[in-house]
Design an enzyme around this catalytic site. Sequence first.
Site, PDB file in Angstrom:
ATOM      1  CG  ASP A 223      -2.256   0.930   0.779  1.00 61.38           C
ATOM      2  OD1 ASP A 223      -2.544   1.212   0.048  1.00 61.38           O
ATOM      3  OD2 ASP A 223      -2.205   1.540   2.221  1.00 61.38           O
ATOM      4  CD  GLU A 274      15.631 -13.635   4.147  1.00 64.91           C
ATOM      5  OE1 GLU A 274      14.847 -13.542   4.467  1.00 64.91           O
ATOM      6  OE2 GLU A 274      16.712 -12.344   4.547  1.00 64.91           O
TER       7      GLU A 274
END
Length: 560
Positions: A223, A274
């Site tokens: 956002d 990751e």
Amino acid sequence: MTSPVPGTLPTESEGRVGKEWWRTAVIYQIYPRSFADATGNGIGDLPGITSHIGDLSDLGVDAIWLSPFQRSPQKDAGYDVSDYCDVDPLFGTLDDFDDMLAAAHERSIRIIVDLVPNHSSDQHIWFQQALAAAPGSAERARYMFRDGKGANGELPPNNWDSVFGGPAWTRIKEADGSDGQWYLHLFDSSQPDFDWTNEEVREEFRGILRFWLDRGVDGFRVDVAHGMIKADGLPDYTPDPEAGSMGGEEADVPYWGQDGVHDIYRDWHQVVAEYDGDRALCAEAWMPTPEKTALWVRPDEMHQAFNFAYLETDWNAAELRAVIDRSLAAYGAVGAPSTWVLSNHDVVRHASRLALTAENPQGAGIGPDSAGLPDPVVGLARARAATTLMLALPGSSYLYQGEELGLPEVIDIPGEARQDPTWFRTNGERYGRDGCRVPIPWTAEGGAYGFSESGESWLPQPAEFKTLARDQQLGDPSSTLSLYRTLLEQRRTHDLGAGSIEWLEGFGDNTVAFRNGDVTVIANTGSSAIDLPRGSVIASSGPVDAGELSGDTTVWIVVS
């Protein structure tokens, strides 16, 4: 690499650069409070979403983006987060979230969650600690606290206005009762802005990302991704009133699109990398051009950015051709897909917006006294045609819940029923976004048109929702629902998301015509019919009669 948790969706494209799922996905936005209510309190929830995962699989979407469901006082419909690592009881529990995610993954649907990093709720523990602490403290340094101007600090630090109207600064009372510092809130006063120059804030959000990634989510829609960093010195700025409330000005805006924001996303890119499974970051960045928006999706930053330049383009052939060309060039130059969108929870639904005859800045909304209100028949025809055009474009596309039913903007919401902060902060001068957030209809009969068995609905639904309900459109080949199902099926069959376009000439100035793979796409934005090439029609937004394409209609043809 971190292994996915049990139930995490496997992907054939894992590790194959250029073949990641998000490059071509059709992603369906769910506004949780308006999708389906399983508890009968009139507000949609996570179990309600789970109960309809099968319907979304039947529609043919690849992923779901969930607007905020985290713990919140709900002063801005969940975009005021008080705890980023919990589910608000209004929507259910973390167990409910896990059940929903597992149900989606079982049907090969990925889950993207909303993340709101520009600001928190004023009920967040950090802000409460800041209010109790002294000026200059570590607690206040997490937010944008500043001394006021004037002899006694009685004036705000600068002239910035809130996106929702009114000033962007609020003065607090210090612990001893004296008038104190001011804090910045680009949105509602209940949404204080974080200070992203503070390393503690950055580390906190790394942990929030990992919390949801560890649960198995497939990505984040971020956002206000063009916010977070403010210009040094917080200089005065008066925005362009025609640019919309969330940005879009050509000028350098001191609180939108600052260069430092890109360092945040380079950091987040590393966190997401990751994890296995091509986890994705999508930017809500209201920038004025595709070229500027593409800065958010450079190879070491985010993966997608909403193409608001496309969303804001009128139903005009020349303008559409231009924005498509610019978008493909701009995003392609940085190795990213263009991400197409026509509707979301912040804009007038495109079944109404495309037939407006007056200006409507983003966030202003429409109501019974608005100028240039749409003709619903024209609006729906253009919406169907626009979606048929959009879903033929290479890249990823976003759909907003209910557009597959042809839902229009709800215009006649009584003032006493409205809930958008914009309505209140502008004293009713701007209607705000409630009209696109009305709970959607599932059945013609039953409580709240199938949204809630109790018949409760947090915003009132119009009577026309009865004929637009999903159960009324199933099995009707001419329905908007059937059109969307056909488009998504044919889009996948012909691999249009991974294709490229070749412009076609000779169809007239009011036409957008191109070839993507073996599919010829022709959109008639004018009022006069045009002749079509010979071939098999595999999808059409409206009737195709005697080899002619009517105005406000788009067709997909496999040319013979």
